[in-house]
Design a protein around this motif. Structure first.
Motif, PDB file in Angstrom:
ATOM      1  N   GLY A 300     -23.094 -61.321  20.806  1.00  0.00           N
ATOM      2  CA  GLY A 300     -24.312 -61.089  21.573  1.00  0.00           C
ATOM      3  C   GLY A 300     -23.952 -60.988  23.044  1.00  0.00           C
ATOM      4  O   GLY A 300     -22.766 -60.924  23.407  1.00  0.00           O
ATOM      5  N   ARG A 301     -24.978 -60.994  23.906  1.00  0.00           N
ATOM      6  CA  ARG A 301     -24.710 -60.908  25.345  1.00  0.00           C
ATOM      7  C   ARG A 301     -25.737 -61.731  26.101  1.00  0.00           C
ATOM      8  O   ARG A 301     -26.945 -61.630  25.866  1.00  0.00           O
ATOM      9  N   GLU A 302     -25.243 -62.563  27.020  1.00  0.00           N
ATOM     10  CA  GLU A 302     -26.132 -63.371  27.847  1.00  0.00           C
ATOM     11  C   GLU A 302     -26.793 -62.517  28.937  1.00  0.00           C
ATOM     12  O   GLU A 302     -26.283 -61.467  29.310  1.00  0.00           O
ATOM     13  N   ARG A 303     -27.907 -63.025  29.462  1.00  0.00           N
ATOM     14  CA  ARG A 303     -28.473 -62.429  30.672  1.00  0.00           C
ATOM     15  C   ARG A 303     -27.436 -62.501  31.793  1.00  0.00           C
ATOM     16  O   ARG A 303     -26.563 -63.359  31.762  1.00  0.00           O
ATOM     17  N   PHE A 304     -27.566 -61.615  32.776  1.00  0.00           N
ATOM     18  CA  PHE A 304     -26.584 -61.677  33.868  1.00  0.00           C
ATOM     19  C   PHE A 304     -27.175 -61.174  35.167  1.00  0.00           C
ATOM     20  O   PHE A 304     -28.215 -60.514  35.188  1.00  0.00           O
ATOM     21  N   GLU A 305     -26.478 -61.486  36.253  1.00  0.00           N
ATOM     22  CA  GLU A 305     -26.836 -60.989  37.586  1.00  0.00           C
ATOM     23  C   GLU A 305     -25.616 -60.338  38.211  1.00  0.00           C
ATOM     24  O   GLU A 305     -24.497 -60.834  38.064  1.00  0.00           O
ATOM     25  N   GLY A 306     -25.852 -59.250  38.922  1.00  0.00           N
ATOM     26  CA  GLY A 306     -24.764 -58.538  39.584  1.00  0.00           C
ATOM     27  C   GLY A 306     -24.198 -57.444  38.694  1.00  0.00           C
ATOM     28  O   GLY A 306     -24.493 -57.383  37.506  1.00  0.00           O
ATOM     29  N   PRO A 307     -23.380 -56.552  39.240  1.00  0.00           N
ATOM     30  CA  PRO A 307     -22.786 -55.469  38.446  1.00  0.00           C
ATOM     31  C   PRO A 307     -21.928 -56.016  37.309  1.00  0.00           C
ATOM     32  O   PRO A 307     -21.247 -57.039  37.472  1.00  0.00           O
ATOM     33  N   ARG A 308     -21.980 -55.363  36.168  1.00  0.00           N
ATOM     34  CA  ARG A 308     -21.184 -55.775  34.995  1.00  0.00           C
ATOM     35  C   ARG A 308     -20.713 -54.509  34.302  1.00  0.00           C
ATOM     36  O   ARG A 308     -21.521 -53.662  33.924  1.00  0.00           O
ATOM     37  N   GLU A 309     -19.403 -54.368  34.146  1.00  0.00           N
ATOM     38  CA  GLU A 309     -18.854 -53.210  33.423  1.00  0.00           C
ATOM     39  C   GLU A 309     -17.961 -53.722  32.302  1.00  0.00           C
ATOM     40  O   GLU A 309     -16.886 -54.277  32.549  1.00  0.00           O
ATOM     41  N   VAL A 310     -18.446 -53.564  31.082  1.00  0.00           N
ATOM     42  CA  VAL A 310     -17.686 -53.954  29.889  1.00  0.00           C
ATOM     43  C   VAL A 310     -17.556 -52.723  29.001  1.00  0.00           C
ATOM     44  O   VAL A 310     -18.560 -52.088  28.642  1.00  0.00           O
ATOM     45  N   LEU A 311     -16.315 -52.374  28.654  1.00  0.00           N
ATOM     46  CA  LEU A 311     -16.057 -51.245  27.760  1.00  0.00           C
ATOM     47  C   LEU A 311     -15.945 -51.742  26.325  1.00  0.00           C
ATOM     48  O   LEU A 311     -15.507 -52.869  26.082  1.00  0.00           O
ATOM     49  N   VAL A 312     -16.348 -50.881  25.399  1.00  0.00           N
ATOM     50  CA  VAL A 312     -16.428 -51.259  23.987  1.00  0.00           C
ATOM     51  C   VAL A 312     -15.811 -50.161  23.127  1.00  0.00           C
ATOM     52  O   VAL A 312     -15.981 -48.976  23.414  1.00  0.00           O
ATOM     53  N   ALA A 313     -15.110 -50.579  22.075  1.00  0.00           N
ATOM     54  CA  ALA A 313     -14.681 -49.635  21.047  1.00  0.00           C
ATOM     55  C   ALA A 313     -14.936 -50.257  19.683  1.00  0.00           C
ATOM     56  O   ALA A 313     -14.808 -51.469  19.500  1.00  0.00           O
ATOM     57  N   MET A 314     -15.352 -49.406  18.750  1.00  0.00           N
ATOM     58  CA  MET A 314     -15.506 -49.804  17.355  1.00  0.00           C
ATOM     59  C   MET A 314     -14.299 -49.254  16.605  1.00  0.00           C
ATOM     60  O   MET A 314     -13.935 -48.094  16.796  1.00  0.00           O
ATOM     61  N   ALA A 315     -13.690 -50.077  15.771  1.00  0.00           N
ATOM     62  CA  ALA A 315     -12.410 -49.663  15.188  1.00  0.00           C
ATOM     63  C   ALA A 315     -12.304 -50.049  13.716  1.00  0.00           C
ATOM     64  O   ALA A 315     -13.036 -50.912  13.223  1.00  0.00           O
ATOM     65  N   ASP A 316     -11.363 -49.384  13.043  1.00  0.00           N
ATOM     66  CA  ASP A 316     -10.975 -49.717  11.668  1.00  0.00           C
ATOM     67  C   ASP A 316     -12.174 -49.710  10.723  1.00  0.00           C
ATOM     68  O   ASP A 316     -12.604 -50.753  10.215  1.00  0.00           O
ATOM     69  N   ALA A 317     -12.701 -48.513  10.498  1.00  0.00           N
ATOM     70  CA  ALA A 317     -13.895 -48.349   9.669  1.00  0.00           C
ATOM     71  C   ALA A 317     -13.678 -48.884   8.258  1.00  0.00           C
ATOM     72  O   ALA A 317     -12.606 -48.719   7.669  1.00  0.00           O
ATOM     73  N   VAL A 318     -14.709 -49.548   7.749  1.00  0.00           N
ATOM     74  CA  VAL A 318     -14.742 -49.927   6.334  1.00  0.00           C
ATOM     75  C   VAL A 318     -16.067 -49.452   5.760  1.00  0.00           C
ATOM     76  O   VAL A 318     -17.037 -49.267   6.489  1.00  0.00           O
ATOM     77  N   ASN A 319     -16.096 -49.252   4.457  1.00  0.00           N
ATOM     78  CA  ASN A 319     -17.319 -48.829   3.798  1.00  0.00           C
ATOM     79  C   ASN A 319     -18.069 -50.044   3.293  1.00  0.00           C
ATOM     80  O   ASN A 319     -17.456 -51.005   2.813  1.00  0.00           O
ATOM     81  N   LEU A 320     -19.384 -50.006   3.425  1.00  0.00           N
ATOM     82  CA  LEU A 320     -20.205 -51.113   2.944  1.00  0.00           C
ATOM     83  C   LEU A 320     -19.918 -51.420   1.467  1.00  0.00           C
ATOM     84  O   LEU A 320     -19.940 -52.580   1.047  1.00  0.00           O
ATOM     85  N   ALA A 321     -19.606 -50.387   0.704  1.00  0.00           N
ATOM     86  CA  ALA A 321     -19.313 -50.568  -0.726  1.00  0.00           C
ATOM     87  C   ALA A 321     -18.102 -51.471  -0.958  1.00  0.00           C
ATOM     88  O   ALA A 321     -17.971 -52.088  -2.014  1.00  0.00           O
ATOM     89  N   ASP A 322     -17.218 -51.568   0.041  1.00  0.00           N
ATOM     90  CA  ASP A 322     -16.027 -52.421  -0.083  1.00  0.00           C
ATOM     91  C   ASP A 322     -16.308 -53.862   0.338  1.00  0.00           C
ATOM     92  O   ASP A 322     -15.396 -54.688   0.390  1.00  0.00           O
ATOM     93  N   CYS A 323     -17.582 -54.162   0.671  1.00  0.00           N
ATOM     94  CA  CYS A 323     -17.964 -55.496   1.139  1.00  0.00           C
ATOM     95  C   CYS A 323     -18.876 -56.201   0.130  1.00  0.00           C
ATOM     96  O   CYS A 323     -19.630 -57.106   0.506  1.00  0.00           O
ATOM     97  N   SER A 324     -18.810 -55.783  -1.133  1.00  0.00           N
ATOM     98  CA  SER A 324     -19.574 -56.416  -2.223  1.00  0.00           C
ATOM     99  C   SER A 324     -21.045 -56.598  -1.883  1.00  0.00           C
ATOM    100  O   SER A 324     -21.573 -57.724  -1.896  1.00  0.00           O
TER     101      SER A 324
END
Length: 333
Positions: A300-324
């Protein structure tokens, strides 16, 4: 991971904080990530998350090079909020009001293909607040009332979305195209029921499992965005305003039990409280890197004050079917 490898990484484990690894900046963060990839990945597999401090990440190009050493990056689809796209697979954090808490969730838990690894990098730390919090999903599952968990296992959860040009991610931002035929093909391929509105908007429904098994460890995990995308998590004034304009059924997103029954405010409050009781947090410092197992660990993410730059990547895809999944993946209740 063997104790010797863990001690080699010299990770600081403290209650209430994510595991923290302090390193000396080498000037070549991507090379460091490449050399330590296996140890980092093994640690995250065991503990669910890891904050790496001291790499001194400074810009998007360097960050992307580090991300690509650590995982196989995915393009985001079905975004719930707009993001800036730095390059293929590298994004800003979701554009969400700084004065509003972003409660715990698992990225793309409503998708058929989902990231098993989340990568975060802080280039500019805010003046106050703004931590990317984490919570252990098996612990959350264990702490929730058994009868509630069993109900969700039996019927799943339903995500209802209304795409318009005013609020939330647009059709083009969510699907990578605003061509109706392309959107319809995507929806049919991804078990999403859809309905075009007279004003050109789009309404969708997707029914998913609330509890899955980790594709590698088999651990049962509370894995969803039931509370985060529910109307009762919204700021009350915002909810009232949106209901006035769009009606009860026109909110940008809402969640229900998988059979279509509404989820009460008391249930949402309980889920959020259990997450809070199991949350670990550490304030960002500029240059930090964070790895999160997306199935095992909510963020999650807390409230904040001032400029905030956070980069994000989603990686290593899995299929929902492989998660029972506990229910059949369908487009509606």
């Amino acid at each position: 991971m063997s104790p010797s490898t863990t001690s080699l990484l010299n990770v600081d484990l403290q209650p209430g904080k994510p595991p923290i690894l302090r390193v000396e900046a080498t000037g070549d963060a991507a090379r460091w990530a490449s050399e330590h990839r296996n140890a980092l990945r093994a640690f995250v597999a065991e503990h669910g998350s890891l904050l790496v401090r001291g790499l001194g990440l400074r810009d998007a190009t360097e960050t992307e090079a580090v991300f690509r050493q650590l995982g196989s990056l995915m393009a985001e689809r079905e975004a719930f909020a707009p993001r800036r796209r730095y390059s293929e697979g590298v994004y800003s954090s979701s554009k969400w009001p700084a004065n509003q808490h972003m409660c715990m969730h698992h990225e793309l838990s409503y998708a058929v293909e989902l990231p098993s690894l989340m990568l975060f990098a802080c280039l500019v730390a805010p003046r106050s607040g703004g931590a990317t919090q984490v919570a252990d999903s098996p612990s959350v599952l264990h702490a929730l009332p058994v009868e509630l968990v069993e109900r969700f296992e039996r019927v799943g959860w339903l995500l209802i979305r209304n795409y318009n040009e005013d609020i939330g991610a647009s059709i083009a931002e969510a699907f990578g195209a605003d061509d109706r035929r392309a959107v319809e093909i995507y929806c049919r391929a991804n078990a999403i029921q859809f309905e075009w509105q007279p004003n050109g908007g789009l309404r969708t429904w997707q029914r998913r499992s609330a509890v899955v098994r980790h594709p590698r460890t088999g651990q049962r995990c509370w894995f969803n965005q039931i509370a985060f995308l529910n109307e009762w998590t919204m700021d009350p004034e915002l909810r009232e305003y949106l209901v006035d304009i769009y009606g009860e059924d026109g909110l940008p997103f809402n969640t229900r039990f998988g059979n279509g029954d509404p989820i009460g405010a008391d249930v949402i409050q309980l889920i959020n409280e259990v997450h809070e009781e199991n949350t670990a947090r550490e304030r960002w410092q500029s240059g930090d890197l964070m790895l999160v197992d997306n199935v095992r660990t909510a963020h999650g993410r807390e409230r904040f004050e001032g400029p905030r730059e956070v980069l994000v990547a989603m990686a290593d895809a899995v299929n929902l079917a492989d998660c029972s999944p506990t229910i059949e993946v369908t487009g509606s209740a």
